[in-house]
Motif scaffolding. Sequence first.
Motif, mmCIF file in Angstrom:
data_model
loop_
_atom_site.group_PDB
_atom_site.id
_atom_site.type_symbol
_atom_site.label_atom_id
_atom_site.label_comp_id
_atom_site.label_asym_id
_atom_site.label_seq_id
_atom_site.Cartn_x
_atom_site.Cartn_y
_atom_site.Cartn_z
ATOM 1 N N TRP A 52 46.442 31.223 33.643
ATOM 2 C CA TRP A 52 45.929 32.591 33.638
ATOM 3 C C TRP A 52 45.119 32.776 32.372
ATOM 4 O O TRP A 52 45.609 32.510 31.273
ATOM 5 N N THR A 87 40.000 37.251 30.423
ATOM 6 C CA THR A 87 39.254 37.820 31.550
ATOM 7 C C THR A 87 40.150 38.253 32.707
ATOM 8 O O THR A 87 39.684 38.930 33.626
ATOM 9 N N GLN A 101 41.444 36.081 34.812
ATOM 10 C CA GLN A 101 41.196 35.147 35.899
ATOM 11 C C GLN A 101 42.353 34.169 36.060
ATOM 12 O O GLN A 101 42.864 33.628 35.092
ATOM 13 N N GLN A 104 41.287 37.373 40.402
ATOM 14 C CA GLN A 104 41.040 38.178 39.208
ATOM 15 C C GLN A 104 42.070 39.297 39.181
ATOM 16 O O GLN A 104 42.065 40.158 40.062
ATOM 17 N N TRP A 105 42.968 39.277 38.200
ATOM 18 C CA TRP A 105 44.045 40.266 38.183
ATOM 19 C C TRP A 105 44.613 40.357 36.776
ATOM 20 O O TRP A 105 45.064 39.364 36.225
ATOM 21 N N GLY A 156 44.246 41.316 32.595
ATOM 22 C CA GLY A 156 43.282 40.913 31.595
ATOM 23 C C GLY A 156 43.107 41.881 30.450
ATOM 24 O O GLY A 156 42.370 41.605 29.509
#
Length: 413
Positions: free
Chosen positions: A226, A230, A232, A249-250, A252
């Motif tokens: 992870w 970002t 990502q 994408q979760w 960040g």
Amino acid sequence: MKKASGISRHKLKRLPRISRKSLALVGSLIVLLALTGVLAQWTTLHRSTPVSKTVAAVPTTGQSSKITGAAFDANSPSKEYVYAGGRMVATEEPGGGGSGGGGSCSGQANPRADFDQDHKSEMIYYHNGVFGILKSSIQYSYSSGLFFGWGAAGSLPLVADFDGDGKADPAYIAPSGSGQIYAILLSSTGYNVGQGLFLSAGFPGLGDIPIAADFDGDHKADPGLWRSSTGQWIIPTSSSNYTTNIFAQWGGQAGDIPIAADFDCDGKADIGYYRSGLWAILTSSSNYISAQFYSWGGAGLQPIAADFDGDGKADLAYIVPPAGGQSQAYAILKSSTGYNVSQPLFVPAGWPSLGDTPVVGDFDGDGKADPGIWRSSDGTWIIPLSSGAYTTYLFSSWGVSGDTVLPNRLTQY
């Protein structure tokens, strides 16, 4: 090993530990053999009769601190990862309750950190490249402690079943140029260092945090990461021989903690993050499109994901700091109650001043996570067992201050 019906200020048995110099010598020798391509073999070392020790009390009364909140199949493998960029995280094969757990999911899971295939967690410490293991199959007996070398001083250890044979594989995160790699010793090769598995673990400069869990449902740990800078997720799947990746994408935001656990009972790890008490989960059954949100915990509190009720779904938990003369405590929100905040479970978690560290594993083999502690100040394991309604305990002395202990089921399960 002792079982007791409560924890009080009384004497427990402790055996003399092998000196650090001896362990260091053993570790150095094993690593040297590893570097020359010699097969790394299990080594059985015998310990002498334990001597007495005193363990400070851990209260069993109800937790009085205020809590902020709002709305396993026996053939499956074990998974675990410990430590990521200074945060303690851990993984387990997702799925329903294990043997005796009565889980309702089709994909069930063995306890993590299981080297002897008895579906119970072992007690493990890691020190400068040496893993020391007490096996559950022989009641965590000191007489047959197992030691083997893989890693080096400062390496971040993990154990996970990367080859799907039902036995945990020791591994560590190693620097590689500007990046880092998974260095994995596979049980299916007889722990042959000449057949080690080395896979990318990203780049620390980008905030990459290694997270190993079964994201594709093939009963093998996938060595993912992870990217905290970002949000990502980059997960090479074992089912594709690491040639195909899952991308998502979760999370960040600064301070987010990654979560990998099976919340939807499909036998695959879901991805999520914990942000100051908010749990945000993308489910694998929706191809990481549909989200679930829960509020449990708060800013600065350590989140924990584990199956404490044995229904095959991850439960939400965090550590309540000590207050008002009470110890710190596990505050657990169970999936079997629909994550109902009016039906939480509280289990004492010791005292930070004594170096008490959460350790969560299925030590009694009932398919439910046991919320224990490891007391780093004297190396004592204190495990309240779910099969005894947390009134029966396992005690052991294993490891010393400065060691990393496994399992540590915290933000990945």
